[in-house]
Design an enzyme around this catalytic site. Structure first.
Site, mmCIF file in Angstrom:
data_model
loop_
_atom_site.group_PDB
_atom_site.id
_atom_site.type_symbol
_atom_site.label_atom_id
_atom_site.label_comp_id
_atom_site.label_asym_id
_atom_site.label_seq_id
_atom_site.Cartn_x
_atom_site.Cartn_y
_atom_site.Cartn_z
ATOM 1 N N ARG A 79 -8.355 0.409 5.192
ATOM 2 C CA ARG A 79 -7.870 -0.882 4.703
ATOM 3 C C ARG A 79 -6.437 -1.142 5.162
ATOM 4 N NH1 ARG A 79 -4.083 0.582 1.232
ATOM 5 N NH2 ARG A 79 -4.309 2.564 0.136
ATOM 6 N N GLY A 81 -2.483 -2.303 4.020
ATOM 7 C CA GLY A 81 -1.641 -1.884 2.905
ATOM 8 C C GLY A 81 -1.104 -0.489 3.057
ATOM 9 N N THR A 84 -2.000 3.819 -2.321
ATOM 10 C CA THR A 84 -2.593 3.385 -3.587
ATOM 11 C C THR A 84 -3.167 4.595 -4.309
ATOM 12 O OG1 THR A 84 -3.159 1.199 -2.699
ATOM 13 C CG2 THR A 84 -4.370 1.908 -4.643
ATOM 14 N N HIS A 86 -6.012 6.100 -6.862
ATOM 15 C CA HIS A 86 -7.286 5.947 -7.549
ATOM 16 C C HIS A 86 -7.441 7.147 -8.483
ATOM 17 C CE1 HIS A 86 -8.288 2.669 -4.979
ATOM 18 N NE2 HIS A 86 -8.378 3.416 -3.885
ATOM 19 N N ILE A 145 -5.812 -4.766 -4.215
ATOM 20 C CA ILE A 145 -6.863 -5.163 -3.285
ATOM 21 C C ILE A 145 -6.482 -4.707 -1.883
ATOM 22 C CG2 ILE A 145 -8.089 -7.110 -2.233
ATOM 23 C CD1 ILE A 145 -7.557 -8.681 -4.810
ATOM 24 N N CYS A 175 1.819 0.808 -3.252
ATOM 25 C CA CYS A 175 1.770 -0.310 -2.308
ATOM 26 C C CYS A 175 3.107 -0.580 -1.651
ATOM 27 C CB CYS A 175 1.253 -1.579 -2.999
ATOM 28 S SG CYS A 175 -0.373 -1.361 -3.743
#
Length: 227
Positions: A79, A81, A84, A86, A145, A175
């Site tokens: 992706r 960015g 991130t 999780h 996102i 981010c």
């Protein structure tokens, strides 16, 4: 009900590692390119820091020893960015669907479904911000996102913080935004909900926004951990 090109398949994967689910998405993308219906994977990951195409290791603040002690791994993601998190207590939704050139529409739809889910949990005042793609409530970020498009088909998606251990967010500059508070629905007064229940509601709202019937498929054949 059998799935058709005019339906959306949805699969609850339980708790599954990031790399394993990414492999499922990439395989599913080939099938969607070949004309099969889109599929929405819903999952809860073990703790993992994912690096997008602009991700930098210096934005991971914990040492290898700290990450090992907390059971946090690191993975690369296709992706856009940066870095991130999780982890448990977070719903991650990965729609593998044909979007063509309607990329912004796809991103906004993910945010709108997340905002509706959060509203149903009692978290009001959320909004989508394109400059830092995700769902925000004032200065706090509740969902991130990040997507990747190839041959018109999207993989990756949105992560929604339902009740994540706040300490895990200290492992990274989320981010790439220093000083930003990343929080969870539960931390701002949202009612408690299981990740699977939230995923099933997300799928229903997402399919309705697409105007497609929702067809649930079992996790059998997807290599999931049923926990």
């Amino acid at each position: 009900m059998a799935s058709t090109p005019e339906s959306l398949r949805a699969v609850w994967l339980g708790r599954m590692g990031f790399d394993e689910v990414l492999a499922l998405q990439l395989a599913a993308r080939e099938r969607v390119v070949a004309g099969e219906p889109g599929v929405l994977f819903l999952v809860e990951h073990p703790p993992v820091l994912t690096l997008g195409r602009r991700g930098k290791m210096e934005d991971i603040l914990w040492s290898a020893e700290q990450r090992a002690a907390a059971g946090v791994t690191v993975s690369e993601a296709p992706r856009g960015g940066e870095v991130t998190l999780h982890g448990p207590g977070q719903l991650v939704a990965y729609p593998v669907v044909m979007v063509g050139r309607r990329i912004r529409e796809h991103i906004v739809r993910l945010a709108e479904v997340a905002i509706e889910l959060l509203r149903e949990l009692g978290v009001e005042g959320c909004e989508f911000r394109m400059e830092h793609p995700g769902v925000w409530r004032g200065s706090e970020k509740l969902a991130s996102i990040g997507i990747h498009i190839s041959r018109g088909v999207s993989v990756q998606g949105i992560s929604i913080n339902l009740d994540v251990d706040q300490g895990l967010f200290g492992a990274l500059v989320s981010c790439g935004l220093r000083g930003v508070t990343v929080t969870s629905a539960a931390a701002v007064g949202g009612r408690e909900v299981g990740v699977e229940a939230a995923g099933r509601r997300f799928a229903a709202v997402y399919a309705a926004q697409l105007g497609l019937p929702l067809v649930w498929e079992g996790a059998e054949g997807y290599g999931s951990d049923p926990r």
